[in-house]
Design a protein around this motif. Structure first.
Motif, PDB file in Angstrom:
ATOM      1  N   ARG A  52       0.845  -1.191   0.000  1.00  0.00           N
ATOM      2  CA  ARG A  52       0.000   0.000   0.000  1.00  0.00           C
ATOM      3  C   ARG A  52       0.881   1.242   0.000  1.00  0.00           C
ATOM      4  O   ARG A  52       2.040   1.202   0.434  1.00  0.00           O
ATOM      5  CB  ARG A  52      -0.918   0.029   1.230  1.00  0.00           C
ATOM      6  N   ASN A  67      -4.307   5.935   2.346  1.00  0.00           N
ATOM      7  CA  ASN A  67      -3.587   4.674   2.134  1.00  0.00           C
ATOM      8  C   ASN A  67      -4.236   3.860   1.017  1.00  0.00           C
ATOM      9  O   ASN A  67      -5.327   3.311   1.190  1.00  0.00           O
ATOM     10  CB  ASN A  67      -3.572   3.876   3.437  1.00  0.00           C
ATOM     11  N   VAL A  69      -4.346   0.938  -2.172  1.00  0.00           N
ATOM     12  CA  VAL A  69      -3.898  -0.403  -2.533  1.00  0.00           C
ATOM     13  C   VAL A  69      -3.017  -0.338  -3.775  1.00  0.00           C
ATOM     14  O   VAL A  69      -3.316   0.383  -4.732  1.00  0.00           O
ATOM     15  CB  VAL A  69      -5.110  -1.322  -2.798  1.00  0.00           C
ATOM     16  N   ALA A 148      -2.390  -2.074   5.773  1.00  0.00           N
ATOM     17  CA  ALA A 148      -3.578  -1.224   5.698  1.00  0.00           C
ATOM     18  C   ALA A 148      -3.714  -0.285   6.898  1.00  0.00           C
ATOM     19  O   ALA A 148      -4.548   0.624   6.868  1.00  0.00           O
ATOM     20  CB  ALA A 148      -4.829  -2.092   5.584  1.00  0.00           C
TER      21      ALA A 148
END
Length: 383
Positions: A52, A67, A69, A148
């Protein structure tokens, strides 16, 4: 184009089921951010279970909601074989110029040999500025996938190492020349107490994309923790998109190990020819004084003078950055001027790094294409 990059080194860490958060700073902004990861020195494949990227806030914490992906071929994870490099899919959203980003990488299973960059730094902007919180260049987490996480509770170990991160690229709204600084610990910024080496200062002075390809202890003719500079130029620097100029600042460690001037000069000629074949200009940096350093010797000093005379003669390099003239003590030219000496008689002080940045002819960095006629096109990757 490349907005951030670092040289690859073989580091001894063996990591297992952990997340690392690499904190870096972009040079130019744009869209379509792509993340390049490398397993250049791994002896086994490494699996990145999740990656990420977000905006760094303070410590390992991220700006809420930032944040994003990162995928590889549409998949959340990717396995990278030994010696290989992988490029992510574009990430949606804008990236700011000189923005501090955090790239979080979860390692699934074991990594046998970490490929990264030692002596990493994440300096505040601008130099000596007070409004940006200090952060470590990287953080390692408690066991598990914490990519994450926006908070920093799981990131318990700050370290001065970037992990697997090779480059960040963007599509810039306007073309900006990318300058790669290829060198040793002077290029990485060792000696600058503020964490702002000459490459960081050069980026601030010019507004250009300046990427740091320095390796502490690096040599031109031999491998250390990283590949020889001659090999790194072809395999690491010229494979990154948008590089228009290389500043070569390397050779003092070779001289300290007893290298001959003729061998260094021959390597410089080959490196310039390689870069010119790719349409890339090369600025030759003279080798700085190092009398008083642990490995200084009379033969090495004579070789330094010969190499610097070759660099200055102007028929091989497209421009010259006379770092030697900028840093030497006029009373003892084999030594650094005391105020430019960090204390080990090898690495420049903060003031010395400022003098190195000022020694570079800025217009030469904005010119396109080599001064010499390039040879046949090479096989540079277009990312």
């Amino acid at each position: 184009m490349t907005t951030w990059a670092a040289a690859a080194e073989a580091l001894g860490a063996r990591l297992w089921e952990v997340t690392v958060r690499n904190v870096v700073r972009t040079s130019v902004g744009g869209t379509g951010l792509r993340v390049r990861l490398t397993n250049a020195f791994g002896k086994r494949a490494v699996t990145f279970g999740r990656v990420r990227v977000g905006a760094s806030r303070a410590g390992a914490a991220l700006e809420p909601g930032s944040n994003r992906v990162v995928t590889f071929g549409g998949c959340a994870g990717v396995t990278v074989e030994p010696g290989e490099t992988v490029l992510s899919d574009p990430v949606a959203g804008d990236v700011g110029a000189r923005q501090r980003l955090a790239v979080s990488v979860y390692v699934r299973g074991e990594c046998d040999t970490l490929t990264g960059r030692n002596r990493a730094t994440a300096p505040a902007y601008p130099p000596l500025g007070a409004w940006e919180p200090a952060v470590s260049p990287a953080y390692r987490s408690l066991p598990g996938d914490h990519a994450a996480d926006e908070g920093d509770d799981a990131y318990v170990e700050p370290v001065s190492v970037w992990h697997w991160l090779d480059a960040l690229t963007v599509i810039a709204p306007e073309p900006v020349p990318v300058v790669a600084a290829l060198g040793d610990s002077l290029t990485t910024g060792v000696g600058s107490e503020t964490g702002h080496g000459w490459t960081d200062l050069l980026a601030l002075l010019t507004g250009l994309a300046v990427v740091n390809e320095g390796v502490s202890g690096g040599k031109v003719l031999a491998a250390e923790t990283g590949r020889p500079a001659e090999e790194r130029l072809a395999r690491e620097v010229l494979t990154k998109p948008g590089i228009g100029t290389v500043i070569l600042q390397a050779g003092v460690n070779d001289l300290g190990a007893g290298a001959r001037a003729d061998d260094l000069i021959a390597a410089y000629r080959r490196m310039v020819a390689t870069a010119h074949a790719d349409g890339v200009r090369v600025v030759g940096g003279t080798i700085t004084p190092f009398a008083g350093a642990e490995y200084h010797a009379p033969d090495g000093e004579r070789a330094r003078q010969a190499v610097n005379a070759f660099i200055r003669q102007g028929d091989v390099f497209d421009a010259v950055a006379d770092f030697d003239a900028a840093l030497r003590d006029p009373a003892e030219p084999a030594r650094l001027l005391p105020r430019y000496d960090s204390g080990d008689h090898l690495h420049p002080s903060t003031a010395g790094h400022q003098a190195m940045a000022a020694a570079i002819d800025l217009p030469s960095l904005r010119q396109g294409g080599p001064a010499h006629v390039p040879g046949p096109p090479s096989s540079r990757q277009r990312l």
